[in-house]
Design a protein around this motif. Structure first.
Motif, PDB file in Angstrom:
ATOM      1  N   VAL A  26      -6.307  -3.064 -13.188  1.00 15.01           N
ATOM      2  CA  VAL A  26      -4.999  -2.413 -13.118  1.00 15.01           C
ATOM      3  C   VAL A  26      -5.121  -1.040 -12.458  1.00 15.01           C
ATOM      4  O   VAL A  26      -4.337  -0.684 -11.590  1.00 15.01           O
ATOM      5  N   TRP A  27      -6.119  -0.267 -12.884  1.00 12.58           N
ATOM      6  CA  TRP A  27      -6.297   1.062 -12.292  1.00 12.58           C
ATOM      7  C   TRP A  27      -6.607   0.964 -10.807  1.00 12.58           C
ATOM      8  O   TRP A  27      -6.125   1.760 -10.009  1.00 12.58           O
ATOM      9  N   LYS A  31      -4.106   2.732  -8.138  1.00 11.70           N
ATOM     10  CA  LYS A  31      -4.569   3.780  -7.221  1.00 11.70           C
ATOM     11  C   LYS A  31      -4.172   3.484  -5.784  1.00 11.70           C
ATOM     12  O   LYS A  31      -3.977   4.403  -4.990  1.00 11.70           O
ATOM     13  N   GLN A  32      -4.023   2.217  -5.446  1.00 15.65           N
ATOM     14  CA  GLN A  32      -3.582   1.847  -4.099  1.00 15.65           C
ATOM     15  C   GLN A  32      -2.119   2.219  -3.853  1.00 15.65           C
ATOM     16  O   GLN A  32      -1.668   2.263  -2.719  1.00 15.65           O
ATOM     17  N   ASP A  54       9.753  -4.101  -6.790  1.00 14.87           N
ATOM     18  CA  ASP A  54       9.695  -3.822  -5.361  1.00 14.87           C
ATOM     19  C   ASP A  54       8.617  -2.774  -5.131  1.00 14.87           C
ATOM     20  O   ASP A  54       8.698  -1.654  -5.627  1.00 14.87           O
ATOM     21  N   ASP A  55       7.596  -3.109  -4.361  1.00 13.05           N
ATOM     22  CA  ASP A  55       6.438  -2.219  -4.246  1.00 13.05           C
ATOM     23  C   ASP A  55       6.531  -1.165  -3.145  1.00 13.05           C
ATOM     24  O   ASP A  55       5.534  -0.560  -2.780  1.00 13.05           O
ATOM     25  N   LYS A  56       7.735  -0.903  -2.647  1.00  8.05           N
ATOM     26  CA  LYS A  56       7.891   0.162  -1.656  1.00  8.05           C
ATOM     27  C   LYS A  56       7.979   1.547  -2.303  1.00  8.05           C
ATOM     28  O   LYS A  56       7.649   2.551  -1.701  1.00  8.05           O
ATOM     29  N   MET A  67       1.574  -3.767 -12.018  1.00  6.69           N
ATOM     30  CA  MET A  67       0.155  -3.937 -11.682  1.00  6.69           C
ATOM     31  C   MET A  67      -0.511  -4.958 -12.610  1.00  6.69           C
ATOM     32  O   MET A  67      -1.347  -5.740 -12.172  1.00  6.69           O
ATOM     33  N   THR A  68      -0.140  -4.954 -13.891  1.00  3.25           N
ATOM     34  CA  THR A  68      -0.721  -5.953 -14.787  1.00  3.25           C
ATOM     35  C   THR A  68      -0.282  -7.351 -14.372  1.00  3.25           C
ATOM     36  O   THR A  68      -1.077  -8.288 -14.391  1.00  3.25           O
TER      37      THR A  68
END
Length: 109
Positions: A26-27, A31-32, A54-56, A67-68
């Motif tokens: 997850v970390w 971090k990305q 939404d990952d923007k 992330m999980t």
């Protein structure tokens, strides 16, 4: 960047511990996401049914559940939520947080 030790000195701050089997994964994913903008429409998400995954851009409380889910082990039922709130994360946290692995999240009471 405020060190966690300084953050914890503030009034009404608690660390929420969420049990999770793959905290390192997850970390690594989280971090990305550094550098992506804050999701300013977050507070209206429940009105407009926007996709909180939404990952923007992200609101802070959306990042960890998203992330999980990307690692294949959801901490919440992602498909059931129109919006993720700090309260939801606090409610799934454990005082012990040792069952699987620990994700420590700063939260304000």
């Amino acid at each position: 960047e405020l060190p966690i030790s300084e953050f914890l000195k503030k009034d009404n701050v608690e660390i929420a511990k969420i049990s999770y089997p793959y905290p390192e994964a997850v970390w690594k994913l989280a971090k990305q996401e550094i550098g992506k903008p804050y999701d300013s429409k977050y507070i209206y998400g429940w009105l407009c049914r926007r996709n909180w995954q939404d990952d923007k851009k992200w609101a802070c409380c959306e990042l960890i559940p998203a992330m999980t889910a990307k690692t294949g082990y959801q901490i919440i039922r992602c498909e059931e939520f129109v919006k993720v709130t700090p309260q939801i994360l606090y409610m799934i946290s454990s005082p012990q947080g040792h069952l699987l692995g620990n994700l420590r999240l700063g939260s304000v009471k």
